[in-house]
Design an enzyme around this catalytic site. Structure first.
Site, PDB file in Angstrom:
ATOM      1  N   HIS A 198      -1.868  -2.105  -9.907  1.00  0.00           N
ATOM      2  CA  HIS A 198      -3.196  -1.553  -9.276  1.00  0.00           C
ATOM      3  C   HIS A 198      -4.327  -2.497  -9.144  1.00  0.00           C
ATOM      4  O   HIS A 198      -4.640  -3.151 -10.008  1.00  0.00           O
ATOM      5  CB  HIS A 198      -3.718  -0.266  -9.574  1.00  0.00           C
ATOM      6  CG  HIS A 198      -4.006   0.675  -8.514  1.00  0.00           C
ATOM      7  ND1 HIS A 198      -5.580   0.505  -8.225  1.00  0.00           N
ATOM      8  CD2 HIS A 198      -3.880   1.677  -7.599  1.00  0.00           C
ATOM      9  CE1 HIS A 198      -5.909   1.332  -7.235  1.00  0.00           C
ATOM     10  NE2 HIS A 198      -4.643   1.743  -6.983  1.00  0.00           N
ATOM     11  N   HIS A 242       0.941  -0.966   0.088  1.00  0.00           N
ATOM     12  CA  HIS A 242       0.011  -0.095   0.030  1.00  0.00           C
ATOM     13  C   HIS A 242       0.930   1.207  -0.059  1.00  0.00           C
ATOM     14  O   HIS A 242       1.885   1.433  -0.884  1.00  0.00           O
ATOM     15  CB  HIS A 242      -1.035   0.237   1.117  1.00  0.00           C
ATOM     16  CG  HIS A 242      -1.985   0.904   1.249  1.00  0.00           C
ATOM     17  ND1 HIS A 242      -2.296   1.698   0.230  1.00  0.00           N
ATOM     18  CD2 HIS A 242      -3.094   1.092   2.285  1.00  0.00           C
ATOM     19  CE1 HIS A 242      -3.499   2.216   0.555  1.00  0.00           C
ATOM     20  NE2 HIS A 242      -3.826   2.007   1.805  1.00  0.00           N
ATOM     21  N   ASP A 276       2.657   5.641  -6.605  1.00  0.00           N
ATOM     22  CA  ASP A 276       3.659   5.916  -5.667  1.00  0.00           C
ATOM     23  C   ASP A 276       5.169   6.156  -6.470  1.00  0.00           C
ATOM     24  O   ASP A 276       6.112   6.370  -6.100  1.00  0.00           O
ATOM     25  CB  ASP A 276       3.908   4.501  -4.977  1.00  0.00           C
ATOM     26  CG  ASP A 276       2.816   4.869  -3.805  1.00  0.00           C
ATOM     27  OD1 ASP A 276       2.722   5.771  -3.494  1.00  0.00           O
ATOM     28  OD2 ASP A 276       2.225   3.585  -3.319  1.00  0.00           O
TER      29      ASP A 276
END
Ligand code: ACO
Length: 376
Positions: A259, A220, A310
């Site tokens: 994802h 995460h 990210d």
């Protein structure tokens, strides 16, 4: 029972509750055809182009955009709420060195729950505003930094605090945009964890502490730090290509890619990649950016996997001078607005979240006591 088995068979096939609609929510759309990512109806592209983090936090928490006067008041209120209670500062100082900043933030929120517990009947935004304002102070205090309380925005406050001087406007805006992108993302793992905790009628600080714990993991929020470590481990794009191919062959995961919901791209990635490209103004930065782009190409060629938020956030933060070990904590500073919006939404229409499991343990067994009691 047969219906439960049928439903469960579908759930088990994909695992991780993928594709399961767990509740109604009016906060955010993620990957809905024709809508993409939007907060309260506003597209992420529009928000990232023209709004500020404070405006977005207000939008998520209150449901509508603020008027100019409301935004000005809100900024002033957040500035006031930045101050750390001396007792909290003292307790943070007593935590032995070595803990991660995620651990510090988690503990800081928990301690704040002791020092400033939610009051019965308190306005729902009180805790939200306090946490949005004070989390950056916890981070800066723990880093031993002076708190530049006069800074107008969270982005400016954070960067000024970390650098010890006022940051250039461009860096300020890059961090502001990244906070907007990180602010909310529907029923991701940390938000769902917060909703589960609040559904028991527990307090907001406990829910946020739990959410921080969930966000810390590398699948995460922790992925942005891992992505940076990967990118900087390669000297040039050729080395990166060989290294990533090698990792994929060994079935390793490349952090910052893939994802659960998006299938072809993460709409946030392009926005932050553009910022990383814009800030890459030294030889070293351009080399790092080229390495990242080569990793992106290999991941697409080999796995049809795309960078999530990210990946390019990692180098954008590097170019802004944010230390790697603070990337996931900075994610917290943004996502607290989304978590608190979900906490309020869950409370407004609460039902205990309590699914069931399918038992796969041993069958009935006879219990034989270890010590037979003497009966007189
Ligand atoms: N690198 C290499 N392979 C990957 C990656 C990756 N980053 N992501 C998925 N895959 C592969 C898996 O190995 C798996 O392959 P297999 O079917 O051959 O076993 C397949 O793609 C499906 O992957 P899962 O992990 O089962 O899919 P899931 O929907 O659970 O994954 C997740 C979503 C956890 C984000 C995953 O893509 C991942 O682990 N990515 C890396 C961690 C990361 O970047 N997390 C950040 C998420 S975004 C955020 O928090 C802002």
């Amino acid at each position: 029972m047969a219906e439960i088995e049928r439903t469960y068979a579908k759930v088990k096939k994909v695992g991780g509750l993928a594709g399961i609609v767990a509740a109604d929510s009016a906060i955010c759309t993620v990957g809905i055809e024709g809508r993409g990512l939007s907060y309260r109806g506003y597209s992420i592209e529009d928000l990232a182009a023209s709004s500020s983090f404070e405006e977005v936090a207000w939008l998520l928490l209150r449901g509508n955009l603020p008027s100019p006067a409301e935004l000005e008041d809100y900024r002033a209120r957040l500035r006031e709420l930045r101050r750390l209670p001396p007792a909290l500062a003292g307790m943070l100082d007593s935590i032995p060195p070595g803990d991660t900043m995620m651990g510090i933030l988690r503990t800081g929120v928990s301690l704040l729950g002791n020092l400033e517990p939610e009051r019965q009947g308190e306005a729902p935004y009180e805790v939200a505003d306090r946490l949005v304002a004070v989390l950056p102070s916890i981070l800066l205090h723990r880093r031993g930094k002076k708190l530049p309380l006069e800074e107008q925005s969270l982005a400016g406050y954070l960067l000024h605090g970390l650098r010890g001087s006022a940051p250039p406007e461009e860096l300020r805006r890059c961090v502001d945009v990244s906070l907007i992108l990180y602010a909310e993302h529907e029923f991701n793992a940390s938000t769902f964890a917060a909703r589960v905790i609040i559904s028991t009628l527990s307090d907001a600080h406990s829910a946020v502490a739990g959410a921080i714990g969930a966000l810390a993991g590398p699948l995460h929020g922790g992925a942005n730090e891992e992505a940076m470590r990967l990118i900087e481990s390669y000297a040039d794009p050729r080395e990166a290509e060989a290294g990533v191919r090698d990792r994929l062959e060994r079935k390793e995961k490349i952090m910052g890619f893939g994802h659960r919901i998006y299938t072809v791209s993460d709409p946030r990635s392009g926005v932050i990649k553009d910022w990383a490209a814009r800030l890459a103004d030294t030889e070293e930065h351009r080399r790092m950016f080229a390495v990242a782009e080569r990793i992106e190409k290999v991941m697409w060629d080999e796995k049809k996997l795309f960078p999530n938020l990210d990946f390019y956030s990692a180098i954008a933060y590097r170019f802004c001078g944010i230390p790697t070990e603070l990337y996931t904590p900075v994610f917290v500073l943004a996502r607290i607005s989304g978590w608190m919006a979900h906490i309020m939404e869950q409370r407004a229409n609460n039902k205990l979240i309590r699914p069931i499991s399918r038992y796969t343990g041993p069958g009935p067994r006879e219990y034989v006591p270890l010590v037979k009691e003497e009966r007189t």
